[in-house]
Scaffold this active site. Sequence first.
Site, short mmCIF file in Angstrom:
data_model
loop_
_atom_site.label_atom_id
_atom_site.label_comp_id
_atom_site.label_asym_id
_atom_site.label_seq_id
_atom_site.Cartn_x
_atom_site.Cartn_y
_atom_site.Cartn_z
N GLU A 160 58.04 67.27 44.40
CA GLU A 160 57.46 68.49 43.82
C GLU A 160 57.42 68.50 42.30
O GLU A 160 58.05 69.36 41.65
CB GLU A 160 58.22 69.73 44.32
CG GLU A 160 58.15 69.93 45.82
CD GLU A 160 58.85 71.20 46.29
OE1 GLU A 160 59.36 71.96 45.45
OE2 GLU A 160 58.88 71.43 47.51
N GLU A 216 58.53 68.38 53.79
CA GLU A 216 59.40 69.56 53.84
C GLU A 216 58.66 70.70 54.51
O GLU A 216 57.46 70.92 54.25
CB GLU A 216 59.78 70.07 52.44
CG GLU A 216 60.88 69.32 51.77
CD GLU A 216 61.26 69.91 50.41
OE1 GLU A 216 61.13 71.13 50.21
OE2 GLU A 216 61.68 69.12 49.56
O1 IFM Z 1 65.26 73.86 48.24
C1 IFM Z 1 63.96 73.58 47.85
C2 IFM Z 1 63.77 72.10 47.65
O2 IFM Z 1 64.66 71.58 46.71
C3 IFM Z 1 62.36 71.80 47.18
N1 IFM Z 1 61.38 72.42 48.04
C4 IFM Z 1 61.56 73.81 48.38
C5 IFM Z 1 62.97 74.04 48.89
C6 IFM Z 1 63.16 75.53 49.26
O3 IFM Z 1 62.96 76.35 48.14
#
Ligand code: IFM
Length: 438
Positions: free
Chosen positions: A160, A353
């Site tokens: 990210e 994710e």
């Molecule tokens: O916890 C975070 C992660 O580090 C990166 N993506 C989103 C998740 C939830 O906010």
Amino acid sequence: MIARMATNPLPQFPAGFLWGVSTSAHQIEGAVDERAPSVWDAFSAGPGHIKDGSTAAVACDHFHRYPEDVALLAGLGVDAYRFSISWPRVNSPGGLDFYDRLVDALCAAGVRPVPTLFHWDLPAELDWMDRDTAERFAEYASVVAGRLGDRVKKWITLNEPAEHTLLGHALGAHAPGKQLLFDALPVAHHQLLAHGLAVRALRAAGADDIGIANSHGPTWAASDRTEDVEAADFYDLLLNRLFADPVLLGQYPEGIGELMPGDVESDLKIIAEPVDWYGINYYQPTEVGAPEGAEIEFSGLTLPAELPFTVKELEGYPVTDFGWPVVPEALTELLVGFRERYGDRLPPVVITENGCSYDGIDDQERITFLDGHVRALHRALEQGIDVRGYFVWSLMDNFEWAEGYERRFGLVHVDYDTLERTPKASYNWLRDALRAQR
Ligand code: IFM
């Protein structure tokens, strides 16, 4: 609040589809005194930076308790575990030994290790405003691959970069706490350059299964009014196209390249070094409208009035404890939109994710969330999108950045006083769902 609901069996995914869970180093490892400092250590110490006043000094103490966590992964029956490697730890004497042990334990448990090389915990002495950080990142990638590459086959360069740029450098809500607004654009460029240089470094070390984990979500204009549509388009450019176009198309969206530092054309050739797959972190769509000339409170953030858009609360959907709307169908929309935009430049996709924050061990809402999103993913496969894997965020409750420990994203509950791990209802649900896929 989502109603309690028993779920029907999930649709069958193709053989070889990769099921996994994700975590990141700073959010779970603890043991901060056993490594060099990162930008997050200093930021967390700042007054009011972390909502509950906590730090990640102990977190889940995964650094010391990783055998227990590997046993939880094995019990869950996932194919793969996505974790991140702490660059400051690798820079510390003996730091790589920890990842050596972790990778060995994963391999022994039959779980494929999928490390991410950077998940926001930059060594304290470095700065993404400096181009040199990209070169240093490639050196670090070589060192890690040299040590772990005999057992690690699947690699992720960055997690990210959009959030790290926006929250950490434009708005100051995350480390390193800079509030540069659009002057933060070099941070995006240098991370993308670091990605491309790391792809080259990993390939030179023999890797042939490399991706990036970018966060994406559909942007919905608040109305058909031209002002709203234009504002939504700009937001979409910043959060989606700015990070996907350079990697997949070798170009920045129109008007952006000239704002970036250095020899952008030649950097883009590096940034577009082909990846073997493209990782998408999906949480929610965003409704965006024309600017209203006032600060906006959104998702725990205060967005300054001078932004050329307003982010709205989506109405008509259930929300998680974080207030994020639950919209599984937007995952199908996102993937179909990616294929329309990138066509045959889009390699196979992995959802790196997807998850939600809810309290409680009998977390029926999380089951409903995951069930809905896995089905939405399957609908994308049915429409011909080549999706190869799905990783739940997260294996266990952890340090949720500026939110501290208030937001619980885990399949496994962590008692932060005793550090006891307790599998939640969603852990059992996923374990059973994965058994049914075999
Ligand atoms: O916890 C975070 C992660 O580090 C990166 N993506 C989103 C998740 C939830 O906010």
